[in-house]
Scaffold this motif. Sequence first.
Motif, PDB file in Angstrom:
ATOM      1  N   ALA A 245       9.544   3.519   3.610  1.00  0.00           N
ATOM      2  CA  ALA A 245       9.483   3.593   5.077  1.00  0.00           C
ATOM      3  C   ALA A 245       8.401   4.579   5.502  1.00  0.00           C
ATOM      4  CB  ALA A 245      10.848   3.984   5.652  1.00  0.00           C
ATOM      5  N   ALA A 246       7.225   4.453   4.911  1.00  0.00           N
ATOM      6  CA  ALA A 246       6.124   5.372   5.205  1.00  0.00           C
ATOM      7  C   ALA A 246       5.583   5.137   6.616  1.00  0.00           C
ATOM      8  CB  ALA A 246       4.992   5.159   4.189  1.00  0.00           C
ATOM      9  N   LEU A 247       5.250   6.236   7.280  1.00  0.00           N
ATOM     10  CA  LEU A 247       4.579   6.149   8.583  1.00  0.00           C
ATOM     11  C   LEU A 247       3.082   6.196   8.336  1.00  0.00           C
ATOM     12  CD1 LEU A 247       6.522   8.391  11.130  1.00  0.00           C
ATOM     13  CD2 LEU A 247       6.039   5.953  11.322  1.00  0.00           C
ATOM     14  N   VAL A 248       2.370   5.180   8.745  1.00  0.00           N
ATOM     15  CA  VAL A 248       0.929   5.127   8.488  1.00  0.00           C
ATOM     16  C   VAL A 248       0.194   4.861   9.794  1.00  0.00           C
ATOM     17  CG1 VAL A 248       1.303   4.225   6.154  1.00  0.00           C
ATOM     18  CG2 VAL A 248       0.896   2.645   8.055  1.00  0.00           C
ATOM     19  N   ASP A 249      -1.087   5.220   9.804  1.00  0.00           N
ATOM     20  CA  ASP A 249      -1.929   4.889  10.956  1.00  0.00           C
ATOM     21  C   ASP A 249      -2.554   3.527  10.741  1.00  0.00           C
ATOM     22  OD1 ASP A 249      -1.841   7.015  12.885  1.00  0.00           O
ATOM     23  OD2 ASP A 249      -2.674   8.300  11.301  1.00  0.00           O
TER      24      ASP A 249
ATOM     25  N   THR B 123       0.842  -1.205   0.000  1.00  0.00           N
ATOM     26  CA  THR B 123       0.000   0.000   0.000  1.00  0.00           C
ATOM     27  C   THR B 123       0.876   1.254   0.000  1.00  0.00           C
ATOM     28  OG1 THR B 123      -0.166  -0.087   2.415  1.00  0.00           O
ATOM     29  CG2 THR B 123      -1.913  -1.167   1.161  1.00  0.00           C
ATOM     30  N   SER B 124       2.146   1.132   0.375  1.00  0.00           N
ATOM     31  CA  SER B 124       3.115   2.210   0.117  1.00  0.00           C
ATOM     32  C   SER B 124       4.401   1.535  -0.343  1.00  0.00           C
ATOM     33  CB  SER B 124       3.328   3.072   1.366  1.00  0.00           C
ATOM     34  OG  SER B 124       3.952   2.325   2.384  1.00  0.00           O
ATOM     35  N   PRO B 125       5.212   2.230  -1.170  1.00  0.00           N
ATOM     36  CA  PRO B 125       6.375   1.557  -1.765  1.00  0.00           C
ATOM     37  C   PRO B 125       7.299   0.951  -0.689  1.00  0.00           C
ATOM     38  CG  PRO B 125       5.982   3.652  -2.847  1.00  0.00           C
ATOM     39  CD  PRO B 125       5.068   3.605  -1.649  1.00  0.00           C
TER      40      PRO B 125
ATOM     41  N   GLU C  39       4.937  -5.221   5.248  1.00  0.00           N
ATOM     42  CA  GLU C  39       5.662  -5.526   6.488  1.00  0.00           C
ATOM     43  C   GLU C  39       5.683  -4.255   7.332  1.00  0.00           C
ATOM     44  OE1 GLU C  39       9.557  -7.129   5.778  1.00  0.00           O
ATOM     45  OE2 GLU C  39      10.164  -6.997   7.884  1.00  0.00           O
ATOM     46  N   TYR C  40       5.361  -4.371   8.605  1.00  0.00           N
ATOM     47  CA  TYR C  40       5.283  -3.164   9.434  1.00  0.00           C
ATOM     48  C   TYR C  40       5.872  -3.392  10.811  1.00  0.00           C
ATOM     49  CZ  TYR C  40       1.320  -5.288  11.934  1.00  0.00           C
ATOM     50  OH  TYR C  40       0.531  -6.112  12.691  1.00  0.00           O
ATOM     51  N   TYR C  41       6.133  -2.271  11.490  1.00  0.00           N
ATOM     52  CA  TYR C  41       6.660  -2.284  12.857  1.00  0.00           C
ATOM     53  C   TYR C  41       6.020  -1.086  13.550  1.00  0.00           C
ATOM     54  CZ  TYR C  41      10.227  -2.148  16.605  1.00  0.00           C
ATOM     55  OH  TYR C  41      10.888  -2.153  17.803  1.00  0.00           O
ATOM     56  N   VAL C  42       5.442  -1.308  14.720  1.00  0.00           N
ATOM     57  CA  VAL C  42       4.713  -0.241  15.399  1.00  0.00           C
ATOM     58  C   VAL C  42       5.696   0.754  16.019  1.00  0.00           C
ATOM     59  CG1 VAL C  42       3.146   0.316  17.301  1.00  0.00           C
ATOM     60  CG2 VAL C  42       2.690  -1.672  15.836  1.00  0.00           C
ATOM     61  N   ILE C  43       5.490   2.062  15.732  1.00  0.00           N
ATOM     62  CA  ILE C  43       6.362   3.126  16.251  1.00  0.00           C
ATOM     63  C   ILE C  43       5.697   3.839  17.437  1.00  0.00           C
ATOM     64  CG2 ILE C  43       7.568   5.277  15.681  1.00  0.00           C
ATOM     65  CD1 ILE C  43       8.685   2.777  14.247  1.00  0.00           C
ATOM     66  N   GLU C  44       4.458   4.294  17.220  1.00  0.00           N
ATOM     67  CA  GLU C  44       3.706   4.914  18.324  1.00  0.00           C
ATOM     68  C   GLU C  44       2.457   4.083  18.557  1.00  0.00           C
ATOM     69  OE1 GLU C  44       4.955   9.529  17.285  1.00  0.00           O
ATOM     70  OE2 GLU C  44       2.860   9.042  17.749  1.00  0.00           O
TER      71      GLU C  44
ATOM     72  N   GLY D 133      -1.927   2.041  15.982  1.00  0.00           N
ATOM     73  CA  GLY D 133      -1.260   3.335  16.080  1.00  0.00           C
ATOM     74  C   GLY D 133      -0.375   3.584  14.871  1.00  0.00           C
ATOM     75  N   LYS D 134       0.650   4.442  15.051  1.00  0.00           N
ATOM     76  CA  LYS D 134       1.564   4.772  13.935  1.00  0.00           C
ATOM     77  C   LYS D 134       2.536   3.614  13.740  1.00  0.00           C
ATOM     78  CE  LYS D 134       1.921   9.608  12.858  1.00  0.00           C
ATOM     79  NZ  LYS D 134       0.643  10.002  13.465  1.00  0.00           N
ATOM     80  N   ALA D 135       2.626   3.178  12.503  1.00  0.00           N
ATOM     81  CA  ALA D 135       3.544   2.070  12.204  1.00  0.00           C
ATOM     82  C   ALA D 135       4.350   2.431  10.967  1.00  0.00           C
ATOM     83  CB  ALA D 135       2.765   0.786  11.968  1.00  0.00           C
ATOM     84  N   ILE D 136       5.565   1.919  10.900  1.00  0.00           N
ATOM     85  CA  ILE D 136       6.391   2.120   9.713  1.00  0.00           C
ATOM     86  C   ILE D 136       6.177   0.918   8.796  1.00  0.00           C
ATOM     87  CG2 ILE D 136       8.511   1.019  10.626  1.00  0.00           C
ATOM     88  CD1 ILE D 136      10.012   3.446   9.392  1.00  0.00           C
ATOM     89  N   ILE D 137       5.949   1.218   7.506  1.00  0.00           N
ATOM     90  CA  ILE D 137       5.751   0.144   6.521  1.00  0.00           C
ATOM     91  C   ILE D 137       6.954   0.119   5.595  1.00  0.00           C
ATOM     92  CG2 ILE D 137       4.451  -0.478   4.428  1.00  0.00           C
ATOM     93  CD1 ILE D 137       1.922  -0.021   5.798  1.00  0.00           C
ATOM     94  N   GLY D 138       7.532  -1.022   5.405  1.00  0.00           N
ATOM     95  CA  GLY D 138       8.648  -1.125   4.471  1.00  0.00           C
ATOM     96  C   GLY D 138       9.301  -2.484   4.539  1.00  0.00           C
ATOM     97  N   ARG D 139      10.040  -2.789   3.522  1.00  0.00           N
ATOM     98  CA  ARG D 139      10.819  -4.038   3.459  1.00  0.00           C
ATOM     99  C   ARG D 139      11.777  -4.074   4.648  1.00  0.00           C
ATOM    100  NH1 ARG D 139       9.482  -8.126   0.926  1.00  0.00           N
ATOM    101  NH2 ARG D 139       9.623  -7.379  -1.209  1.00  0.00           N
TER     102      ARG D 139
END
Lengths: 378, 378
Positions: B9-13, B3-5, B348-353, B18-24
């Motif tokens: 490393a897009a920050l998405v809700d 959903t993002s390239p 693939e994501y990792y929760v930031i906030e 919460g806020k998560a970083i999406i990226g390989r």
Amino acid sequence: EWTSPPLDAALVDKPGLGKAIIGRGAVNQKGPESAFLAALHAIKGANKKMPVNLVMVAEGEEEIGSPHIAQIVHKPEVQAALAKTMGVFMPSSMQDLDGIVTLSLGAKGVVELELVSTGEKWGRGPGKDIHSSLKAMVDSPAWHLVKALNTLVSEDGNEIAIDNYPKPRPISDEEKKMIADGAKIRSEAQAKKQMSVQHWINDLPWEQANIRLESQPTANIEGLVGGYTGPGGKTVLPHKAVAKMDFRLVPDMKAADVVPAIKAHLAKRGFGDIEVNMSGGYDPTQSAASAPLIQAQIAVLKRAGIEPVMWPRNAGSYPGFVFTGEPLKLASGHFGLGHGSGAHAPDEYYVIESTNPKIQGYDGAAMSFVEYLYELGK
Amino acid sequence: EWTSPPLDAALVDKPGLGKAIIGRGAVNQKGPESAFLAALHAIKGANKKMPVNLVMVAEGEEEIGSPHIAQIVHKPEVQAALAKTMGVFMPSSMQDLDGIVTLSLGAKGVVELELVSTGEKWGRGPGKDIHSSLKAMVDSPAWHLVKALNTLVSEDGNEIAIDNYPKPRPISDEEKKMIADGAKIRSEAQAKKQMSVQHWINDLPWEQANIRLESQPTANIEGLVGGYTGPGGKTVLPHKAVAKMDFRLVPDMKAADVVPAIKAHLAKRGFGDIEVNMSGGYDPTQSAASAPLIQAQIAVLKRAGIEPVMWPRNAGSYPGFVFTGEPLKLASGHFGLGHGSGAHAPDEYYVIESTNPKIQGYDGAAMSFVEYLYELGK
């Protein structure tokens, strides 16, 4: 892999053969067909009356299993018209590199299908590809397919082991004689080299291998596809695996009996969930050597100094059954001098100007059709 | 499917998270690793003395089977230094969506290999793909592979049937207890939904299925490739067919014993020509729950109000054996609060906030590493 672009129809010099046209469809089917049309033009150009009445049938679906030819042929008016004919023939280039012509009196039938094993249908295994570590608690549709395939043939993979599978009629003495004669003329070494084969099934000698080729049905795996198919590996447990298969049929096997037999065989062994998806197929084709259509071919070949190798049937398939089967029971076959090779493959070619005295070029091919039409008209 | 390239490393809700970083590589392995580095910076920034001596090991080959890690670890000077340590840990994000942490005391070993059946090696069948009609006189390397595969496992595809295959040690009472406790906490319905699975092997109930997952080795088909693999069919007799496989190992099985057993098994049954090409693999990994490295993890988790699910081993694999095996026999494991998912997959994501009180964000993850280092230093 093409030495000239497939749609260029380039004229090239082929050592030992002469000028040949290279292109997609050069020998199968455009070259021989245009030579046949040239024969008709020649007869017309010479102000001669056609020695026979001709009806042209253009079948454009042969390469995808001819799904509609039967519907057309069995229309009452078409069938009635066909019933009055001597038979059906397809222009071909029958000469091999030695100039020898093999005259096949038929072709095997074929059924093409896919066996598809999926977790969804099985109700076991995953509904999508999952991590391979889960194999310890989740069943595998790929193993399920392997186990199902294993039941279809003997341990050496050469004998069909499907319950109640249609049976071939035993090979006749006449067919055995043809094969014995043909095996003497055809080169075993050349055949092995062309196929990169070291041994025939069961280490059969050449004549016996040819008897097997002519008399036996086959169950062949065309392709296996499942899970990860790229380079290296990938730790997945695939939810789906497919075997692409073809089954060749000899007289008196019926294409319609194949899928029900496979389905019942699989169901009995706990593989009833595996889909058996038939994509096409038809019955074997057979013509009598005594049919006037065939006898006219032999007469033309002999006049050209060629003693044809009579052969029970092509091990491949074409949908001649719509003509040779019930109710028409017409003779059907290929005919034509000339030479080409590489059908469906790169550098497919057809000889136009032959430098090999044993092989006819385009003119000779056209002339063979003229001779054939006059022979049929006798 | 992203959903993002993947490299943005897009920050998405993410709803409920919460806020998560999406990226390989967001969760495997960059997110947790950077949180661990942040923990080290925090200790330094607070002018505190590091509570333990740390050596960082960067292994860049884990995804291709870690072919060189053993060579490095077993260099005399590296091995001597490692022998003096408490153990080895990898930063991770261990919290699932409920905040629960599963603390695996090991991982299965794995061997990845290809079984390759070819006409060339077999000396039967064709040396290149030939027309399928020739199956009537030419052997099939694809059937040969199917027949060989069939001998490797039981009829249901779930029990390994390879002669003299390495044997697992029986599962211990302690491990059984862990699984019984874990099975109560983990959701069977969620697991079945995630994997699209309707039944576990043998219709086992959840706890028994988990005992199987933890205690049993696997023989898995990752992929089947042979002949024509595109849409529809193609009438070829393929000269080659390949099964891509992985074999998971539990204690006390050795990776080095797998290929010799398979080769001998196949040879005994007339499949000695089939290549067994191992591309990578290693032994199982196991650490004692009593090891200080593990006990420190439990202490930190409990202080955070988390009662970890103790688990005998990950059903997947990582090359921890170089540390936990002979001669080092160190403890090894993953650790870290926080949450992410989708390793090796889109989004693939990792929760930031974190907005979920049960799940730690980046700060909480970094803090868990600080706590862990101080606990280890006690």
